[in-house]
Design a protein around this motif. Structure first.
Motif, PDB file in Angstrom:
ATOM      1  N   VAL A   1       0.844  -1.203   0.000  1.00 29.73           N
ATOM      2  CA  VAL A   1       0.000   0.000   0.000  1.00 29.73           C
ATOM      3  C   VAL A   1       0.881   1.256   0.000  1.00 29.73           C
ATOM      4  O   VAL A   1       0.588   2.232  -0.700  1.00 29.73           O
ATOM      5  CB  VAL A   1      -0.984  -0.013   1.197  1.00 29.73           C
ATOM      6  CG1 VAL A   1      -1.716   1.305   1.340  1.00 29.73           C
ATOM      7  CG2 VAL A   1      -1.972  -1.158   1.045  1.00 29.73           C
ATOM      8  N   ARG A   2       1.982   1.202   0.742  1.00 27.36           N
ATOM      9  CA  ARG A   2       2.892   2.345   0.747  1.00 27.36           C
ATOM     10  C   ARG A   2       3.470   2.579  -0.662  1.00 27.36           C
ATOM     11  O   ARG A   2       3.507   3.693  -1.164  1.00 27.36           O
ATOM     12  CB  ARG A   2       4.021   2.125   1.752  1.00 27.36           C
ATOM     13  CG  ARG A   2       4.818   3.397   1.998  1.00 27.36           C
ATOM     14  CD  ARG A   2       5.890   3.228   3.054  1.00 27.36           C
ATOM     15  NE  ARG A   2       5.371   2.749   4.324  1.00 27.36           N
ATOM     16  CZ  ARG A   2       5.834   1.681   4.972  1.00 27.36           C
ATOM     17  NH1 ARG A   2       6.831   0.978   4.468  1.00 27.36           N
ATOM     18  NH2 ARG A   2       5.329   1.317   6.128  1.00 27.36           N
ATOM     19  N   ALA A   3       3.846   1.482  -1.293  1.00 25.91           N
ATOM     20  CA  ALA A   3       4.404   1.595  -2.653  1.00 25.91           C
ATOM     21  C   ALA A   3       3.354   2.136  -3.620  1.00 25.91           C
ATOM     22  O   ALA A   3       3.661   2.950  -4.507  1.00 25.91           O
ATOM     23  CB  ALA A   3       4.898   0.229  -3.119  1.00 25.91           C
ATOM     24  N   ILE A   4       2.126   1.707  -3.436  1.00 26.39           N
ATOM     25  CA  ILE A   4       1.040   2.191  -4.305  1.00 26.39           C
ATOM     26  C   ILE A   4       0.875   3.695  -4.128  1.00 26.39           C
ATOM     27  O   ILE A   4       0.778   4.452  -5.094  1.00 26.39           O
ATOM     28  CB  ILE A   4      -0.290   1.457  -3.984  1.00 26.39           C
ATOM     29  CG1 ILE A   4      -0.211   0.007  -4.441  1.00 26.39           C
ATOM     30  CG2 ILE A   4      -1.478   2.156  -4.616  1.00 26.39           C
ATOM     31  CD1 ILE A   4      -1.416  -0.856  -4.065  1.00 26.39           C
ATOM     32  N   ASN A   5       0.858   4.144  -2.881  1.00 29.06           N
ATOM     33  CA  ASN A   5       0.689   5.575  -2.617  1.00 29.06           C
ATOM     34  C   ASN A   5       1.809   6.394  -3.240  1.00 29.06           C
ATOM     35  O   ASN A   5       1.560   7.434  -3.852  1.00 29.06           O
ATOM     36  CB  ASN A   5       0.633   5.829  -1.116  1.00 29.06           C
ATOM     37  CG  ASN A   5      -0.754   5.560  -0.579  1.00 29.06           C
ATOM     38  OD1 ASN A   5      -1.754   5.794  -1.270  1.00 29.06           O
ATOM     39  ND2 ASN A   5      -0.839   5.035   0.624  1.00 29.06           N
ATOM     40  N   ASN A   6       3.037   5.920  -3.090  1.00 30.66           N
ATOM     41  CA  ASN A   6       4.160   6.657  -3.667  1.00 30.66           C
ATOM     42  C   ASN A   6       4.071   6.716  -5.186  1.00 30.66           C
ATOM     43  O   ASN A   6       4.326   7.741  -5.808  1.00 30.66           O
ATOM     44  CB  ASN A   6       5.494   6.012  -3.265  1.00 30.66           C
ATOM     45  CG  ASN A   6       5.810   6.280  -1.812  1.00 30.66           C
ATOM     46  OD1 ASN A   6       5.302   7.242  -1.222  1.00 30.66           O
ATOM     47  ND2 ASN A   6       6.615   5.432  -1.207  1.00 30.66           N
ATOM     48  N   ARG A   7       3.684   5.587  -5.756  1.00 33.96           N
ATOM     49  CA  ARG A   7       3.619   5.540  -7.210  1.00 33.96           C
ATOM     50  C   ARG A   7       2.504   6.434  -7.740  1.00 33.96           C
ATOM     51  O   ARG A   7       2.652   7.130  -8.747  1.00 33.96           O
ATOM     52  CB  ARG A   7       3.404   4.100  -7.658  1.00 33.96           C
ATOM     53  CG  ARG A   7       3.641   3.860  -9.130  1.00 33.96           C
ATOM     54  CD  ARG A   7       5.078   4.194  -9.531  1.00 33.96           C
ATOM     55  NE  ARG A   7       5.334   3.786 -10.891  1.00 33.96           N
ATOM     56  CZ  ARG A   7       5.990   2.687 -11.241  1.00 33.96           C
ATOM     57  NH1 ARG A   7       6.508   1.921 -10.315  1.00 33.96           N
ATOM     58  NH2 ARG A   7       6.146   2.365 -12.512  1.00 33.96           N
ATOM     59  N   LEU A   8       1.366   6.403  -7.046  1.00 29.14           N
ATOM     60  CA  LEU A   8       0.242   7.245  -7.457  1.00 29.14           C
ATOM     61  C   LEU A   8       0.653   8.709  -7.498  1.00 29.14           C
ATOM     62  O   LEU A   8       0.369   9.438  -8.457  1.00 29.14           O
ATOM     63  CB  LEU A   8      -0.911   7.089  -6.460  1.00 29.14           C
ATOM     64  CG  LEU A   8      -1.878   5.935  -6.697  1.00 29.14           C
ATOM     65  CD1 LEU A   8      -2.797   5.771  -5.500  1.00 29.14           C
ATOM     66  CD2 LEU A   8      -2.690   6.155  -7.968  1.00 29.14           C
ATOM     67  N   SER A   9       1.339   9.069  -6.454  1.00 27.98           N
ATOM     68  CA  SER A   9       1.729  10.459  -6.327  1.00 27.98           C
ATOM     69  C   SER A   9       2.743  10.852  -7.415  1.00 27.98           C
ATOM     70  O   SER A   9       2.600  11.882  -8.081  1.00 27.98           O
ATOM     71  CB  SER A   9       2.294  10.597  -4.914  1.00 27.98           C
ATOM     72  OG  SER A   9       3.035  11.705  -4.793  1.00 27.98           O
TER      73      SER A   9
END
Ligand code: GLC
Length: 640
Positions: free
Chosen positions: A375-383
């Motif tokens: 989930v952390r990786a997803i958030n970073n990538r989204l941003s």
């Protein structure tokens, strides 16, 4: 070794049949598979369980394959005298899915399983939702009822529904998808008699909006099983998590003359050009979310196998490579445009689907220790992705003028022209074409390369998913309105504008006779894009535009036999090689109609601006990075 997986809510005896050369079990006699040393009936080896198909490459010896399709088999057998062509198949006995989740739990300490293990994924409560969403769904249900009572279907709608229902494919007696095209007069269906993942999406939306969720649920579960297929192209296996481009229900004859239905997927190994269906997994995730939103049935997305499926797809997309950009690097033809069209690299369509799939996954993944890092990786990538696209893909009159005056060969982290774009690259057509109001996201961005073509699906899905800023989203629709005669004219909508011609066509498409100028992907018009257009218009409160396009489709499509695409600059002719009774043209029309009638349902399928994504920046954690962070410098721009 044989594995049969039984799936909850599916017909009881669905089996996965796997090819493998590492098996030491005797051959069945007198079967259609007798020429194949790898066929083993699951029922013959009931005790031997295997998790490889779902858990990934936990056993590399077993994982080696010969490049043949694995086949899912159901138990719906009929006596059948005519022998069907044999497939290479190996079955391993499988647990019931409930047991499967148990087995997964037991393997939690297995390092290989760490990445994909989901604890408590089955029967967990739906994620908390804000009241607005619940209220929206309630309104959808009310709408459904009022529509049933209040509005009679038009003749065109009735005809479209009849055709759509005729396109349904069943497997073991249950509907699992729709064929790509269903023209009774077509002698060479090629692969149009298959269920394409991307093509099924508008069909799925039509069924969901009609309150018929079963076919969508079956589709999601069956394609999920195909995901774990061991696929090979010339002895090379693409990443675990890849979803097929399409699948077909085939009949195979067993040794006792009984007929079994099997699911036979194509991961690109049979596709023209061997193109990788990158968009399939992204659409699968998007559809899974839509299923939950429109039916209220969240138990599906909470299932352990479904959670695992999401993780496999996202892990594959997030895996490290040599890339410098947050956008997804893919080969040519990896999406709706599935032939060589010069879109290798970072095509917009893939980026917008990737972005919405990330947003969907963040919403659907069970919050627990095992998924924290993902989930952390997803958030970073989204941003990072949202910044990258908003900042570097966007063009309007002002931006083109900036590019026109770019300095080149800038070395340093502060360069304005980061990708070293030579101003001469701005095509002549664009200088004249770009309207005073409006703008769009370009097709692709690479070092020293901007693909200035307008790709409709990528732009529309950027609006729907809020990959673009609110102002950019509005501007894209302004551009479509201003350039109506180029992008819509006699049939919505151009897949890409403008067409590439002459020498450029020869070099970029490899002289592809199907993609000649203003035909097919190369400037052809695709009625299926109407549903994405409708959704984008509804989001931006421009239903006037959607209505205008819908009117054109409604008048012309039934008369022309629901073609796949149209040719010429203004979409005047039915496409040279267009299929008739193309399912996603039919479903696109029905979905558009229903979306317009059910704005509450449409609202559930959209994404609004997420300010957390804008705020989140990994550079913020370190002061030294912060200084060089272009997002910090450009923040004012990305927030508009
Ligand atoms: C064509 C299209 C592709 C579609 C397929 C089946 O290959 O380019 O996007 O999925 O036909 O309709």
């Amino acid at each position: 070794m044989a594995t049969i997986f039984k799936f909850k809510n599916m017909k009881p005896c669905c089996r996965i049949l796997l090819p493998s050369k590492n098996v030491g079990v005797p051959l069945p006699k007198s079967s259609n598979f007798s020429s194949n040393p790898n066929y083993f009936s699951a029922s013959r080896f009931p005790g031997s369980f295997g998790l490889r198909a779902i858990l990934g490459r936990t056993n590399s010896a077993l994982a080696s394959t010969w490049g043949q399709s694995r086949v899912f088999s159901s138990s719906c057998c009929f006596n059948f005298s005519k022998r069907a062509r044999a497939h290479f198949v190996v079955a391993r006995a499988a647990p019931d899915l409930r047991n499967f989740s148990e087995s997964v739990k037991n393997r939690v300490n297995d390092k290989n399983c760490d990445r994909i293990y989901v604890k408590g994924g089955i029967n967990v409560k739906p994620p908390p939702e804000d009241e607005g969403v619940e209220e929206g769904r309630e309104n959808v249900r009310k709408n459904e009822c009022s529509r049933e009572v209040g509005k009679e279907e038009t003749e065109v709608e009735k005809e479209a529904w009849r055709l759509l229902r005729n396109a349904i494919v069943t497997y073991c007696g249950s509907p699992v998808g729709t064929v790509a095209a269903n023209d009774p007069n077509e002698k060479t269906p090629l692969n149009y008699d298959q269920v394409f993942i991307r093509d099924f999406v508008p069909s799925a939306f039509a069924f969901l909006l009609k309150g018929e969720g079963d076919i969508v649920k079956n589709f999601l579960l069956h394609t999920l099983q195909l995901q774990s297929w061991e696929k090979t192209v010339d002895c090379y296996s693409p990443g675990q998590g890849l979803m097929p481009a399409s699948f077909k229900v085939r009949s195979v004859v067993l040794d006792d003359d009984k007929l079994e239905e099997v699911l036979d997927p194509d991961f690109g190994e049979s596709a023209i050009g061997r193109v990788a269906p990158v968009d399939s997994g992204l659409w699968w995730i998007i559809l899974l979310r839509a299923y939950g939103k429109l039916t209220g049935d969240y138990t599906l997305q909470d299932r352990v196998d479904v959670q695992t499926g999401i993780k496999l797809i996202i892990n594959l997309c997030l895996s490290d490579g040599f890339d410098m950009f947050p956008s997804l690097l893919v080969t040519d033809g990896s999406c709706m445009i599935d032939r060589r069209m010069g879109i290798h690299g970072h095509p917009l369509e893939i980026q917008s689907l990737f972005y919405s799939a990330l947003r969907c996954s963040r919403e659907m993944l069970a919050v627990e220790e095992g998924s924290k890092n993902l989930v952390r990786a997803i958030n970073n990538r989204l941003s990072a992705l949202s910044f990258h696209i908003r900042e570097y893909y966007w063009v309007d009159l002002k931006k083109i003028n900036e590019i026109y005056r770019y300095k080149t060969e800038e070395y340093s982290t502060e360069a304005t022209n980061k990708f070293n774009i030579y101003p001469d690259q701005i095509p002549h057509w664009l200088m004249h074409w770009i309207p005073e109001t409006g703008g769009y996201l370009i097709g692709n961005l690479q070092p020293a390369h901007m693909d200035f073509r307008f790709f409709t699906l990528g732009n529309l899905w950027s609006i729907v998913s809020s990959l673009g800023t609110p102002r950019q989203n509005e501007a894209v629709l302004n551009l479509i309105e201003a350039k109506w005669d180029d992008l819509i004219a006699q049939m919505p909508l151009k897949a890409c504008y403008p067409a590439i011609e002459s020498e450029e066509w020869r070099i970029i498409t490899g002289s592809d006779p199907k993609n000649t100028p203003w035909s097919y992907h190369n400037g052809g018009s695709w009625p299926t894009l109407l549903w994405q257009f409708t959704l984008a218009c509804m989001k931006m409160r421009r239903t006037d535009l959607a209505k205008k396009a819908l009117d054109i489709v409604e008048k012309r499509l039934p008369l022309d036999g629901w073609p796949e695409y149209y040719d010429t600059k203004n979409g005047k002719f039915i496409g040279k090689q267009a299929r008739l009774y193309q399912t996603w043209s039919i479903a696109g029309y029905l979905t558009s109609k229903m979306l317009m009638e059910k704005p509450d349902a449409a609202a559930l399928l959209l994404w609004e601006e997420d300010y957390d994504i804008l705020e989140n920046c990994v550079c913020a954690v370190s002061n030294s990075n912060r200084k060089n962070c272009s997002r910090m410098l450009a923040k004012s721009q990305i927030l508009v």
